[in-house]
Design a protein around this motif. Structure first.
Motif, PDB file in Angstrom:
ATOM      1  N   GLU A  73       0.751  -1.179   0.050  1.00 58.25           N
ATOM      2  CA  GLU A  73      -0.019  -0.177  -0.209  1.00 58.25           C
ATOM      3  C   GLU A  73       1.038   1.162  -0.053  1.00 58.25           C
ATOM      4  OE1 GLU A  73      -2.056  -2.853   3.052  1.00 58.25           O
ATOM      5  OE2 GLU A  73      -0.147  -2.353   2.820  1.00 58.25           O
TER       6      GLU A  73
ATOM      7  N   SER B 160      -3.114   3.689  -2.916  1.00 51.98           N
ATOM      8  CA  SER B 160      -2.896   2.631  -3.917  1.00 51.98           C
ATOM      9  C   SER B 160      -2.488   1.349  -3.385  1.00 51.98           C
ATOM     10  CB  SER B 160      -2.107   3.367  -4.740  1.00 51.98           C
ATOM     11  OG  SER B 160      -1.751   2.390  -5.914  1.00 51.98           O
ATOM     12  N   CYS B 161      -2.718   0.291  -3.836  1.00 52.56           N
ATOM     13  CA  CYS B 161      -2.211  -0.959  -3.409  1.00 52.56           C
ATOM     14  C   CYS B 161      -1.710  -1.956  -4.853  1.00 52.56           C
ATOM     15  CB  CYS B 161      -3.365  -1.913  -2.953  1.00 52.56           C
ATOM     16  SG  CYS B 161      -2.990  -3.699  -2.390  1.00 52.56           S
ATOM     17  N   ALA B 162      -0.621  -2.147  -4.771  1.00 51.17           N
ATOM     18  CA  ALA B 162      -0.038  -2.910  -5.970  1.00 51.17           C
ATOM     19  C   ALA B 162       0.002  -4.513  -5.538  1.00 51.17           C
ATOM     20  CB  ALA B 162       1.475  -2.598  -6.280  1.00 51.17           C
TER      21      ALA B 162
ATOM     22  N   THR C 288       1.804  -8.031  -6.360  1.00 49.13           N
ATOM     23  CA  THR C 288       2.829  -8.547  -7.153  1.00 49.13           C
ATOM     24  C   THR C 288       2.933 -10.141  -6.735  1.00 49.13           C
ATOM     25  OG1 THR C 288       4.458  -7.995  -5.481  1.00 49.13           O
ATOM     26  CG2 THR C 288       3.945  -6.581  -7.439  1.00 49.13           C
TER      27      THR C 288
ATOM     28  N   ARG D 298      -9.982  -0.388  -9.978  1.00 51.17           N
ATOM     29  CA  ARG D 298      -9.081  -0.893 -10.327  1.00 51.17           C
ATOM     30  C   ARG D 298      -8.306  -0.997 -11.412  1.00 51.17           C
ATOM     31  NH1 ARG D 298      -6.459  -5.903  -9.436  1.00 51.17           N
ATOM     32  NH2 ARG D 298      -6.487  -7.577 -11.079  1.00 51.17           N
TER      33      ARG D 298
ATOM     34  N   LYS E 144      -2.203  -3.236 -14.565  1.00 54.69           N
ATOM     35  CA  LYS E 144      -1.293  -2.967 -13.400  1.00 54.69           C
ATOM     36  C   LYS E 144      -1.503  -3.964 -12.336  1.00 54.69           C
ATOM     37  CE  LYS E 144      -0.216   1.798 -14.946  1.00 54.69           C
ATOM     38  NZ  LYS E 144      -0.460   3.134 -14.320  1.00 54.69           N
ATOM     39  N   ASN E 145      -2.560  -4.398 -12.144  1.00 54.04           N
ATOM     40  CA  ASN E 145      -2.729  -5.111 -10.910  1.00 54.04           C
ATOM     41  C   ASN E 145      -2.884  -4.491  -9.645  1.00 54.04           C
ATOM     42  OD1 ASN E 145      -3.890  -7.752 -10.604  1.00 54.04           O
ATOM     43  ND2 ASN E 145      -1.927  -8.753 -10.540  1.00 54.04           N
ATOM     44  N   THR E 146      -3.531  -3.285  -9.854  1.00 54.49           N
ATOM     45  CA  THR E 146      -3.588  -2.296  -8.765  1.00 54.49           C
ATOM     46  C   THR E 146      -5.087  -1.981  -8.368  1.00 54.49           C
ATOM     47  OG1 THR E 146      -3.465  -0.321 -10.196  1.00 54.49           O
ATOM     48  CG2 THR E 146      -1.456  -1.100  -9.134  1.00 54.49           C
TER      49      THR E 146
ATOM     50  N   ASP F 188      -6.983   1.106  -6.458  1.00 53.92           N
ATOM     51  CA  ASP F 188      -6.688   2.302  -5.643  1.00 53.92           C
ATOM     52  C   ASP F 188      -8.069   2.762  -4.798  1.00 53.92           C
ATOM     53  OD1 ASP F 188      -4.905   4.244  -8.152  1.00 53.92           O
ATOM     54  OD2 ASP F 188      -4.428   2.619  -6.989  1.00 53.92           O
TER      55      ASP F 188
END
Length: 116
Positions: A6, A21-23, A25, A71, A75-77, A79
């Motif tokens: 985050e 924002s949350c990425a 992986t 979403r 980017k697989n994020t 927000d």
């Protein structure tokens, strides 16, 4: 394994805005949902907003009209836009990813403080 990171927390005055924002992986095969939770001091963690596979989104009644979840599939994020913040919104905000099998992954959390 899935990692969630985050970013975007901080201090803001009442009425202000922040964007979290949350990425995600790692090895991600399927996602059932990505959510934002928050935990206020002395309270239990609560669901604030969620995105479900297929695009449906929802927000808790306490933040409807003020918070928006979105979403970016490429980017697989995921927000969370926080507008018109109130002191009651203060807390640690956590990103959550849930798989179709019901497994949950959590980020470390990002602090949001709303005060004058």
């Amino acid at each position: 394994q899935v990692q969630l990171m985050e970013s975007g927390g901080g201090w803001v005055q009442p009425g202000g805005s922040l964007r979290l924002s949350c990425a995600a992986t790692g090895t991600i095969f399927n996602i059932d949902a990505m959510n934002w939770y928050r935990q206020a001091p002395g309270k239990e963690r609560e669901l604030v907003a969620g995105w479900r596979y297929g695009g449906d989104t929802n927000c808790d009644d306490s933040v409807k009209g003020r918070f928006t979840i979105s979403r970016d599939n490429g980017k697989n994020t995921v927000d969370l836009q926080l507008n018109n913040l109130e002191p009651e919104d203060t807390g640690v905000y956590y990103c959550n990813l849930r798989t179709p099998g019901g497994r949950n992954f959590w980020g470390q959390g990002t602090q949001v403080t709303v005060s004058s």
